[in-house]
Design a protein around this motif. Structure first.
Motif, PDB file in Angstrom:
ATOM      1  N   HIS A 343       0.815  -1.219   0.000  1.00 54.40           N
ATOM      2  CA  HIS A 343       0.000   0.000   0.000  1.00 54.40           C
ATOM      3  C   HIS A 343       0.848   1.268   0.000  1.00 54.40           C
ATOM      4  O   HIS A 343       0.315   2.369  -0.163  1.00 54.40           O
ATOM      5  CB  HIS A 343      -0.914   0.009   1.226  1.00 54.40           C
ATOM      6  CG  HIS A 343      -0.179   0.022   2.529  1.00 54.40           C
ATOM      7  ND1 HIS A 343       0.387  -1.123   3.065  1.00 54.40           N
ATOM      8  CD2 HIS A 343       0.119   1.032   3.395  1.00 54.40           C
ATOM      9  CE1 HIS A 343       0.969  -0.824   4.215  1.00 54.40           C
ATOM     10  NE2 HIS A 343       0.830   0.470   4.432  1.00 54.40           N
ATOM     11  N   LEU A 344       2.163   1.142   0.192  1.00 55.50           N
ATOM     12  CA  LEU A 344       3.041   2.313   0.206  1.00 55.50           C
ATOM     13  C   LEU A 344       3.500   2.653  -1.207  1.00 55.50           C
ATOM     14  O   LEU A 344       3.666   1.768  -2.050  1.00 55.50           O
ATOM     15  CB  LEU A 344       4.265   2.045   1.088  1.00 55.50           C
ATOM     16  CG  LEU A 344       4.014   1.762   2.574  1.00 55.50           C
ATOM     17  CD1 LEU A 344       5.326   1.511   3.292  1.00 55.50           C
ATOM     18  CD2 LEU A 344       3.262   2.898   3.239  1.00 55.50           C
ATOM     19  N   SER A 345       3.715   3.933  -1.440  1.00 55.58           N
ATOM     20  CA  SER A 345       4.271   4.364  -2.722  1.00 55.58           C
ATOM     21  C   SER A 345       5.775   4.092  -2.751  1.00 55.58           C
ATOM     22  O   SER A 345       6.377   3.643  -1.768  1.00 55.58           O
ATOM     23  CB  SER A 345       3.999   5.846  -2.945  1.00 55.58           C
ATOM     24  OG  SER A 345       4.663   6.624  -1.969  1.00 55.58           O
ATOM     25  N   PHE A 346       6.396   4.364  -3.905  1.00 55.36           N
ATOM     26  CA  PHE A 346       7.824   4.092  -4.040  1.00 55.36           C
ATOM     27  C   PHE A 346       8.649   4.958  -3.086  1.00 55.36           C
ATOM     28  O   PHE A 346       9.585   4.470  -2.435  1.00 55.36           O
ATOM     29  CB  PHE A 346       8.252   4.349  -5.490  1.00 55.36           C
ATOM     30  CG  PHE A 346       9.736   4.167  -5.717  1.00 55.36           C
ATOM     31  CD1 PHE A 346      10.291   2.892  -5.795  1.00 55.36           C
ATOM     32  CD2 PHE A 346      10.572   5.269  -5.830  1.00 55.36           C
ATOM     33  CE1 PHE A 346      11.653   2.725  -5.991  1.00 55.36           C
ATOM     34  CE2 PHE A 346      11.929   5.113  -6.030  1.00 55.36           C
ATOM     35  CZ  PHE A 346      12.466   3.822  -6.111  1.00 55.36           C
ATOM     36  N   MET A 347       8.290   6.252  -2.975  1.00 56.80           N
ATOM     37  CA  MET A 347       9.034   7.146  -2.107  1.00 56.80           C
ATOM     38  C   MET A 347       8.837   6.785  -0.636  1.00 56.80           C
ATOM     39  O   MET A 347       9.780   6.840   0.166  1.00 56.80           O
ATOM     40  CB  MET A 347       8.608   8.601  -2.356  1.00 56.80           C
ATOM     41  CG  MET A 347       8.975   9.140  -3.726  1.00 56.80           C
ATOM     42  SD  MET A 347      10.750   9.107  -4.032  1.00 56.80           S
ATOM     43  CE  MET A 347      11.343  10.146  -2.712  1.00 56.80           C
ATOM     44  N   GLN A 348       7.620   6.396  -0.265  1.00 54.03           N
ATOM     45  CA  GLN A 348       7.364   6.002   1.117  1.00 54.03           C
ATOM     46  C   GLN A 348       8.129   4.729   1.478  1.00 54.03           C
ATOM     47  O   GLN A 348       8.615   4.575   2.599  1.00 54.03           O
ATOM     48  CB  GLN A 348       5.864   5.820   1.329  1.00 54.03           C
ATOM     49  CG  GLN A 348       5.075   7.108   1.243  1.00 54.03           C
ATOM     50  CD  GLN A 348       3.579   6.871   1.232  1.00 54.03           C
ATOM     51  OE1 GLN A 348       3.119   5.754   1.080  1.00 54.03           O
ATOM     52  NE2 GLN A 348       2.818   7.945   1.394  1.00 54.03           N
ATOM     53  N   TRP A 349       8.221   3.785   0.518  1.00 50.94           N
ATOM     54  CA  TRP A 349       8.977   2.563   0.783  1.00 50.94           C
ATOM     55  C   TRP A 349      10.462   2.867   0.927  1.00 50.94           C
ATOM     56  O   TRP A 349      11.153   2.271   1.762  1.00 50.94           O
ATOM     57  CB  TRP A 349       8.729   1.562  -0.332  1.00 50.94           C
ATOM     58  CG  TRP A 349       9.759   0.477  -0.436  1.00 50.94           C
ATOM     59  CD1 TRP A 349      10.639   0.251  -1.434  1.00 50.94           C
ATOM     60  CD2 TRP A 349      10.030  -0.535   0.548  1.00 50.94           C
ATOM     61  NE1 TRP A 349      11.429  -0.815  -1.171  1.00 50.94           N
ATOM     62  CE2 TRP A 349      11.084  -1.338   0.051  1.00 50.94           C
ATOM     63  CE3 TRP A 349       9.501  -0.843   1.793  1.00 50.94           C
ATOM     64  CZ2 TRP A 349      11.601  -2.411   0.739  1.00 50.94           C
ATOM     65  CZ3 TRP A 349      10.011  -1.924   2.491  1.00 50.94           C
ATOM     66  CH2 TRP A 349      11.056  -2.698   1.971  1.00 50.94           C
ATOM     67  N   GLN A 350      10.978   3.802   0.135  1.00 53.23           N
ATOM     68  CA  GLN A 350      12.385   4.150   0.242  1.00 53.23           C
ATOM     69  C   GLN A 350      12.701   4.789   1.598  1.00 53.23           C
ATOM     70  O   GLN A 350      13.762   4.548   2.185  1.00 53.23           O
ATOM     71  CB  GLN A 350      12.776   5.095  -0.897  1.00 53.23           C
ATOM     72  CG  GLN A 350      12.741   4.452  -2.280  1.00 53.23           C
ATOM     73  CD  GLN A 350      13.728   3.295  -2.410  1.00 53.23           C
ATOM     74  OE1 GLN A 350      14.810   3.341  -1.852  1.00 53.23           O
ATOM     75  NE2 GLN A 350      13.332   2.272  -3.142  1.00 53.23           N
ATOM     76  N   VAL A 351      11.769   5.623   2.105  1.00 57.09           N
ATOM     77  CA  VAL A 351      11.966   6.234   3.419  1.00 57.09           C
ATOM     78  C   VAL A 351      11.986   5.164   4.507  1.00 57.09           C
ATOM     79  O   VAL A 351      12.838   5.165   5.409  1.00 57.09           O
ATOM     80  CB  VAL A 351      10.861   7.276   3.691  1.00 57.09           C
ATOM     81  CG1 VAL A 351      10.940   7.777   5.128  1.00 57.09           C
ATOM     82  CG2 VAL A 351      10.980   8.445   2.724  1.00 57.09           C
ATOM     83  N   LEU A 352      11.036   4.207   4.418  1.00 52.72           N
ATOM     84  CA  LEU A 352      10.985   3.125   5.399  1.00 52.72           C
ATOM     85  C   LEU A 352      12.224   2.231   5.307  1.00 52.72           C
ATOM     86  O   LEU A 352      12.812   1.836   6.322  1.00 52.72           O
ATOM     87  CB  LEU A 352       9.709   2.301   5.174  1.00 52.72           C
ATOM     88  CG  LEU A 352       9.536   1.044   6.022  1.00 52.72           C
ATOM     89  CD1 LEU A 352       9.505   1.385   7.502  1.00 52.72           C
ATOM     90  CD2 LEU A 352       8.279   0.291   5.611  1.00 52.72           C
TER      91      LEU A 352
END
Length: 385
Positions: A343-352
């Motif tokens: 459910h996360l976007s690409f940028m959100q996954w990179q931050v995580l």
């Protein structure tokens, strides 16, 4: 030709007073101007926010120069600079100084002087209206960046700044409408002396709130992201005899009746004819029914981790954390439903991912790693669901 309220070269009329014999509530008029001076003289927070906004423009010019939100951000700065340059407080104090005190003769200012104040209030209201709309439109884009996790630190600060400017300008806009409504009542009571300030045929708005369209200010800040669909009116076919569906069906029935080669609608086909037609049809192989579990065995591979084994609760140390990141990366790349961060976007996954990799490289013990992992997982993954 520019409207008179939009003309920056408009000069104030000469200061002149005339003797009034009629009864005018001078005390209430002085109270209105005292209220205006009291509010306008306490706008130092808005001046500080304007100075801070200009600093943001200098800092973000290279990074966000092609962003639509940044362009609206610059429009807010332009509107605030016009507000600072107009100096409505000086004009109001000049008019208030001419009003007589209690016990003196009623030498009141001319109608031209009051009309000039009303025009300046209209200009002030238009600037505040423009500031509200542009700040709201700009804040929409910065909030979108915050939701996507893109440059969140460089978007959170201008978003908070725009929110403060929007709230302050909206309050000043509501005050200005009440000022105009209260002062407009005294326009006919003052004497017109000398040349007219307004052009011939020009009248100041009577209902200022309706003229400014203040009730629909929220709709000005919205964007039309999609094109409106064309509405179909079903009554068009009914009104048009040439395109009426009933006439069309009637015409087809008449053509069938005139043609002798076509079969009659009431004619019944015998059973022998039906069997012969069925035998001539090709045989369709519908296959064999199988269970869903048996169907899933065709797509099972040993490289894909089990759904029960891939869970955030199993991360207790550095090795399990490294294995968890490896499995989650492969599942996201394959588009598997077992991925916990789909459910996360690409940028959100990179931050995580970057936060978890830093945790893996730290010198913390297993207990701290487990506790910090659950905290990061809750803030940057579960809270986005």
């Amino acid at each position: 030709m520019l409207d008179i309220w939009n003309d920056c070269n408009l000069l104030p009329p000469p200061i002149c007073t005339t003797l009034h014999t009629d009864k005018i509530d001078v005390k209430k008029l002085k109270h209105i101007f005292h209220n205006i001076i009291n509010i306008l003289s306490r706008q130092s927070p808005l001046h500080k926010e304007s100075a801070l906004l200009s600093r943001f423009l200098y800092k973000f010019d290279k990074k966000f120069r092609n962003d639509i939100g940044y362009r609206n951000f610059k429009k807010v700065n332009t509107a605030l600079r016009k507000y600072l340059s107009m100096n409505l407080l000086k004009d109001v104090e000049s008019f208030s100084s001419v009003l007589p005190s209690s016990g003196e003769e009623l030498y009141l200012p001319t109608r031209q002087m009051l009309q000039y104040i009303l025009i300046r209030i209209i200009t002030f209201s238009k600037i505040m209206f423009r500031t509200c709309v542009c700040s709201k439109q700009s804040a929409i884009f910065y909030m979108d960046r915050l939701k996507r996790g893109e440059s969140h630190w460089m978007s959170l600060m201008p978003y908070s700044l725009l929110s403060r400017i929007w709230s302050t300008s909206l309050v000043l806009l509501e005050h200005s409408t009440s000022w105009y409504t209260d002062l407009y009542k005294y326009q006919d009571k003052l004497v017109l002396k000398g040349l007219d300030l307004l052009p011939s045929g020009y009248e100041l708005p009577n209902d200022f709130q309706t003229w400014l369209d203040l009730d629909n200010i929220d709709s000005y800040g919205k964007f039309n992201w999609s094109i409106e669909k064309q509405k179909f009116d079903p009554g068009i076919l009914e009104n048009d005899e040439s395109d009426n569906i009933l006439d069309y069906v009637k015409q087809i029935n008449e053509e069938y009746a005139e043609n002798d080669d076509l079969p009659e609608p009431d004619k019944v086909i015998s059973e022998e004819t039906q069997l012969a037609i069925i035998e001539e049809l090709p045989v369709i192989d519908k296959g064999e029914t199988i269970s869903r579990d048996y169907f899933k065995k065709f797509f099972k591979t040993e490289s894909v981790p089990d759904k029960n084994s891939h869970t955030s609760a199993r991360v207790t140390n550095k090795s399990s954390l490294q294995q968890f990141l490896k499995n989650e990366e492969s599942l996201r790349n394959d588009g598997d439903d077992q991925s916990l961060t789909k459910h996360l976007s690409f940028m959100q996954w990179q931050v995580l991912k970057s936060s978890l990799e830093k945790l893996n490289e730290s010198l913390a013990n297993n207990r701290k790693i487990e506790r910090k992992f659950q905290k990061i997982w809750q803030e940057k993954c579960l809270d986005y669901i």
